[in-house]
Design a protein around this motif. Structure first.
Motif, PDB file in Angstrom:
ATOM      1  N   ARG A 151     -11.931  41.129 -20.241  1.00  0.00           N
ATOM      2  CA  ARG A 151     -11.736  41.754 -21.462  1.00  0.00           C
ATOM      3  C   ARG A 151     -11.668  41.467 -22.199  1.00  0.00           C
ATOM      4  NH1 ARG A 151     -12.594  48.736 -22.555  1.00  0.00           N
ATOM      5  NH2 ARG A 151     -12.217  48.743 -25.036  1.00  0.00           N
ATOM      6  N   PRO A 152     -11.224  40.720 -22.897  1.00  0.00           N
ATOM      7  CA  PRO A 152     -10.786  39.927 -24.128  1.00  0.00           C
ATOM      8  C   PRO A 152      -9.091  40.909 -24.883  1.00  0.00           C
ATOM      9  CG  PRO A 152     -12.231  39.385 -25.085  1.00  0.00           C
ATOM     10  CD  PRO A 152     -12.486  40.254 -23.380  1.00  0.00           C
ATOM     11  N   GLN A 153      -8.110  40.549 -25.089  1.00  0.00           N
ATOM     12  CA  GLN A 153      -7.593  41.244 -25.979  1.00  0.00           C
ATOM     13  C   GLN A 153      -6.702  40.478 -26.705  1.00  0.00           C
ATOM     14  OE1 GLN A 153      -6.897  44.269 -24.671  1.00  0.00           O
ATOM     15  NE2 GLN A 153      -7.806  43.909 -22.975  1.00  0.00           N
ATOM     16  N   PRO A 154      -6.472  41.338 -28.203  1.00  0.00           N
ATOM     17  CA  PRO A 154      -5.905  40.372 -28.978  1.00  0.00           C
ATOM     18  C   PRO A 154      -4.539  39.664 -28.862  1.00  0.00           C
ATOM     19  CG  PRO A 154      -6.286  42.851 -29.594  1.00  0.00           C
ATOM     20  CD  PRO A 154      -6.591  42.748 -28.576  1.00  0.00           C
ATOM     21  N   ASP A 155      -3.875  39.007 -29.058  1.00  0.00           N
ATOM     22  CA  ASP A 155      -2.950  37.944 -29.492  1.00  0.00           C
ATOM     23  C   ASP A 155      -2.353  38.289 -27.571  1.00  0.00           C
ATOM     24  OD1 ASP A 155      -3.009  38.560 -32.022  1.00  0.00           O
ATOM     25  OD2 ASP A 155      -1.532  41.082 -31.425  1.00  0.00           O
ATOM     26  N   ASN A 156      -2.970  37.655 -27.075  1.00  0.00           N
ATOM     27  CA  ASN A 156      -2.797  37.248 -26.055  1.00  0.00           C
ATOM     28  C   ASN A 156      -3.378  35.895 -24.895  1.00  0.00           C
ATOM     29  OD1 ASN A 156      -4.568  38.751 -24.996  1.00  0.00           O
ATOM     30  ND2 ASN A 156      -2.825  39.913 -23.601  1.00  0.00           N
ATOM     31  N   ILE A 157      -3.654  34.827 -26.175  1.00  0.00           N
ATOM     32  CA  ILE A 157      -4.589  33.827 -26.001  1.00  0.00           C
ATOM     33  C   ILE A 157      -4.528  33.360 -24.032  1.00  0.00           C
ATOM     34  CG2 ILE A 157      -3.195  32.415 -26.946  1.00  0.00           C
ATOM     35  CD1 ILE A 157      -6.599  31.103 -27.283  1.00  0.00           C
ATOM     36  N   ALA A 158      -3.375  32.647 -24.086  1.00  0.00           N
ATOM     37  CA  ALA A 158      -2.561  32.029 -22.934  1.00  0.00           C
ATOM     38  C   ALA A 158      -3.089  33.419 -21.070  1.00  0.00           C
ATOM     39  CB  ALA A 158      -1.630  32.016 -22.685  1.00  0.00           C
ATOM     40  N   VAL A 160      -4.860  35.641 -21.051  1.00  0.00           N
ATOM     41  CA  VAL A 160      -6.146  35.682 -20.989  1.00  0.00           C
ATOM     42  C   VAL A 160      -7.049  34.588 -20.625  1.00  0.00           C
ATOM     43  CG1 VAL A 160      -8.988  35.825 -22.399  1.00  0.00           C
ATOM     44  CG2 VAL A 160      -6.530  38.142 -23.185  1.00  0.00           C
ATOM     45  N   ALA A 161      -6.583  33.232 -20.797  1.00  0.00           N
ATOM     46  CA  ALA A 161      -7.349  32.464 -20.600  1.00  0.00           C
ATOM     47  C   ALA A 161      -6.855  32.375 -18.922  1.00  0.00           C
ATOM     48  CB  ALA A 161      -6.759  31.432 -21.155  1.00  0.00           C
ATOM     49  N   ALA A 162      -5.313  32.116 -18.733  1.00  0.00           N
ATOM     50  CA  ALA A 162      -5.145  32.708 -17.722  1.00  0.00           C
ATOM     51  C   ALA A 162      -6.559  33.634 -16.492  1.00  0.00           C
ATOM     52  CB  ALA A 162      -3.677  32.485 -16.792  1.00  0.00           C
ATOM     53  N   LYS A 163      -5.953  34.535 -16.550  1.00  0.00           N
ATOM     54  CA  LYS A 163      -6.908  35.616 -16.131  1.00  0.00           C
ATOM     55  C   LYS A 163      -8.024  35.656 -15.888  1.00  0.00           C
ATOM     56  CE  LYS A 163      -3.045  38.302 -14.880  1.00  0.00           C
ATOM     57  NZ  LYS A 163      -2.493  37.806 -13.196  1.00  0.00           N
ATOM     58  N   HIS A 164      -8.565  34.681 -16.595  1.00  0.00           N
ATOM     59  CA  HIS A 164     -10.139  34.639 -16.837  1.00  0.00           C
ATOM     60  C   HIS A 164     -10.569  33.198 -15.478  1.00  0.00           C
ATOM     61  CE1 HIS A 164     -11.268  37.269 -19.812  1.00  0.00           C
ATOM     62  NE2 HIS A 164     -12.742  36.432 -19.570  1.00  0.00           N
ATOM     63  N   GLY A 165      -9.672  32.497 -15.361  1.00  0.00           N
ATOM     64  CA  GLY A 165      -9.600  31.641 -14.438  1.00  0.00           C
ATOM     65  C   GLY A 165      -9.505  31.799 -12.776  1.00  0.00           C
ATOM     66  N   VAL A 166      -8.438  32.914 -13.249  1.00  0.00           N
ATOM     67  CA  VAL A 166      -8.138  33.299 -11.457  1.00  0.00           C
ATOM     68  C   VAL A 166      -9.434  33.693 -10.840  1.00  0.00           C
ATOM     69  CG1 VAL A 166      -7.467  35.423 -10.428  1.00  0.00           C
ATOM     70  CG2 VAL A 166      -5.888  34.417 -12.368  1.00  0.00           C
ATOM     71  N   VAL A 167     -10.253  34.681 -12.033  1.00  0.00           N
ATOM     72  CA  VAL A 167     -11.679  34.909 -11.105  1.00  0.00           C
ATOM     73  C   VAL A 167     -12.665  33.564 -11.208  1.00  0.00           C
ATOM     74  CG1 VAL A 167     -13.670  36.630 -12.045  1.00  0.00           C
ATOM     75  CG2 VAL A 167     -11.934  37.414 -13.289  1.00  0.00           C
ATOM     76  N   GLY A 168     -12.024  32.615 -11.746  1.00  0.00           N
ATOM     77  CA  GLY A 168     -12.955  31.602 -11.599  1.00  0.00           C
ATOM     78  C   GLY A 168     -12.804  30.854  -9.885  1.00  0.00           C
ATOM     79  N   ILE A 169     -11.882  30.304  -9.946  1.00  0.00           N
ATOM     80  CA  ILE A 169     -11.102  30.148  -9.035  1.00  0.00           C
ATOM     81  C   ILE A 169     -11.432  30.815  -6.981  1.00  0.00           C
ATOM     82  CG2 ILE A 169      -9.367  28.982 -10.176  1.00  0.00           C
ATOM     83  CD1 ILE A 169      -6.928  30.550  -9.030  1.00  0.00           C
ATOM     84  N   THR A 170     -10.886  32.322  -7.740  1.00  0.00           N
ATOM     85  CA  THR A 170     -11.325  33.065  -6.884  1.00  0.00           C
ATOM     86  C   THR A 170     -13.047  33.032  -6.012  1.00  0.00           C
ATOM     87  OG1 THR A 170     -10.152  34.783  -7.402  1.00  0.00           O
ATOM     88  CG2 THR A 170     -11.598  34.756  -5.762  1.00  0.00           C
ATOM     89  N   LYS A 171     -14.139  33.040  -6.493  1.00  0.00           N
ATOM     90  CA  LYS A 171     -15.038  32.645  -6.864  1.00  0.00           C
ATOM     91  C   LYS A 171     -15.518  31.518  -5.595  1.00  0.00           C
ATOM     92  CE  LYS A 171     -17.250  35.744 -10.198  1.00  0.00           C
ATOM     93  NZ  LYS A 171     -17.904  35.882 -11.745  1.00  0.00           N
ATOM     94  N   VAL A 172     -15.081  30.342  -6.669  1.00  0.00           N
ATOM     95  CA  VAL A 172     -15.503  28.896  -5.794  1.00  0.00           C
ATOM     96  C   VAL A 172     -14.685  29.139  -4.882  1.00  0.00           C
ATOM     97  CG1 VAL A 172     -14.228  26.156  -5.938  1.00  0.00           C
ATOM     98  CG2 VAL A 172     -15.126  27.680  -8.339  1.00  0.00           C
ATOM     99  N   ALA A 173     -13.784  29.390  -4.241  1.00  0.00           N
ATOM    100  CA  ALA A 173     -12.830  29.309  -2.941  1.00  0.00           C
ATOM    101  C   ALA A 173     -13.641  29.856  -2.277  1.00  0.00           C
ATOM    102  CB  ALA A 173     -10.887  29.731  -3.035  1.00  0.00           C
ATOM    103  N   ALA A 251      -9.072  52.665 -13.862  1.00  0.00           N
ATOM    104  CA  ALA A 251     -10.188  53.973 -14.154  1.00  0.00           C
ATOM    105  C   ALA A 251     -10.851  53.812 -15.248  1.00  0.00           C
ATOM    106  CB  ALA A 251      -8.472  54.157 -14.576  1.00  0.00           C
ATOM    107  N   GLY A 252     -12.015  52.477 -14.684  1.00  0.00           N
ATOM    108  CA  GLY A 252     -13.146  52.750 -15.940  1.00  0.00           C
ATOM    109  C   GLY A 252     -12.827  51.849 -17.226  1.00  0.00           C
ATOM    110  N   TYR A 253     -11.512  51.190 -17.123  1.00  0.00           N
ATOM    111  CA  TYR A 253     -11.396  50.715 -18.351  1.00  0.00           C
ATOM    112  C   TYR A 253     -12.353  50.087 -19.049  1.00  0.00           C
ATOM    113  CZ  TYR A 253      -8.656  47.750 -22.021  1.00  0.00           C
ATOM    114  OH  TYR A 253      -8.814  47.182 -24.067  1.00  0.00           O
TER     115      TYR A 253
END
Length: 256
Positions: A151-158, A160-173, A251-253
């Protein structure tokens, strides 16, 4: 209550000098793992290792900058040289989120944050996988993402990009290593009561009572040990049929 669910196993926890990493390392030691405390902060990292040993656990500290490939390789080698193998890894180390909008992000901090939070996590994953594949006995790797990976947050583009990427590399591995019984999952924490969060509250003049309900259906911040418990389950044989997924400890966020 902690059961000896990691007895006989060797675990690396990065970013283990404080916050969620510290609690994860302590909990893993309570579960009878031999724990490698990996962090850039030598003073605080050594203190965590000594705390574990004073409580009767087994732990050693290694200084590491996870954005540096040679340092990551040395970290894995240290674990194997010290304890003979590697069974579990929690890739938790990360930098503080950035605080600029997309049209004006700090390019230098982008490079630093991506270098640690995404590239550094990928480097840890790479060399942990190499060791586990060489051992041929399976293993479990947990990458710490964030609600910001979903879920993207404003004002922290880097961040958000990094944590989306962590999910992606987890799935590939997970896809590549499942046949070898090496499980790779992630944990996505929500608002956790860490020094990082407290600093942000102070910076913006907020308090938990008014801010927590915006981030949690339970109307409170999570505790670092609650995230550690999620990692412990994924590290243990109790989750032996789980790979390629994310535990949303938020907690359901992200559910609304």
């Amino acid at each position: 209550m902690t059961f000896p669910v990691l007895e006989g196993k060797v675990a690396i926890v990065t970013g283990a000098a404080m916050g969620m990493g510290r609690e994860t390392a302590i909990l893993f030691a309570e579960a009878k793992a031999k724990v490698v405390i990996a962090d850039f902060n030598e003073e605080k990292g050594q203190a965590v290792a000594e705390e574990i040993k004073a409580a009767g656990g087994e732990a050693s500290f290694v200084k590491v900058d996870i954005s540096n490939s040679e340092a990551v390789q040395a970290m894995v080698k240290f674990a194997v040289d010290t304890y003979g193998k590697l069974d579990v890894a929690v890739n938790n180390a990360a930098l503080t989120p950035d605080d600029k909008p997309a049209h004006d992000f700090d390019e230098d901090y982008w490079n630093r944050l991506i270098g640690v939070d995404l590239t550094g996590t990928a480097l840890c994953l790479k060399y942990e996988l190499k060791q586990m594949r060489e051992q041929g006995q399976g293993g479990s790797i947990i990458n710490i993402s964030s609600v910001s990976g979903f879920r993207p947050q404003p004002d922290n583009i880097a961040y958000v990009a990094a944590k989306h990427g962590v999910v992606g590399i987890t799935k590939v591995a997970a896809l590549e290593n499942g046949p070898l019984n090496i499980r790779v999952n992630s944990v996505a924490p929500g608002a956790i009561d860490t020094p990082m969060l407290r600093g942000a509250l102070e910076q913006f003049g907020l308090n938990e009572e008014e801010y927590a309900p915006q981030l949690s259906l339970l109307n409170r911040f999570g505790q670092p040990r609650e995230i550690a418990q999620a990692s412990l389950w994924l590290a243990s044989d109790a989750s032996s049929y789980v790979t390629g997924t994310t535990i949303h400890a938020d907690a359901g966020y992200t559910s609304r």
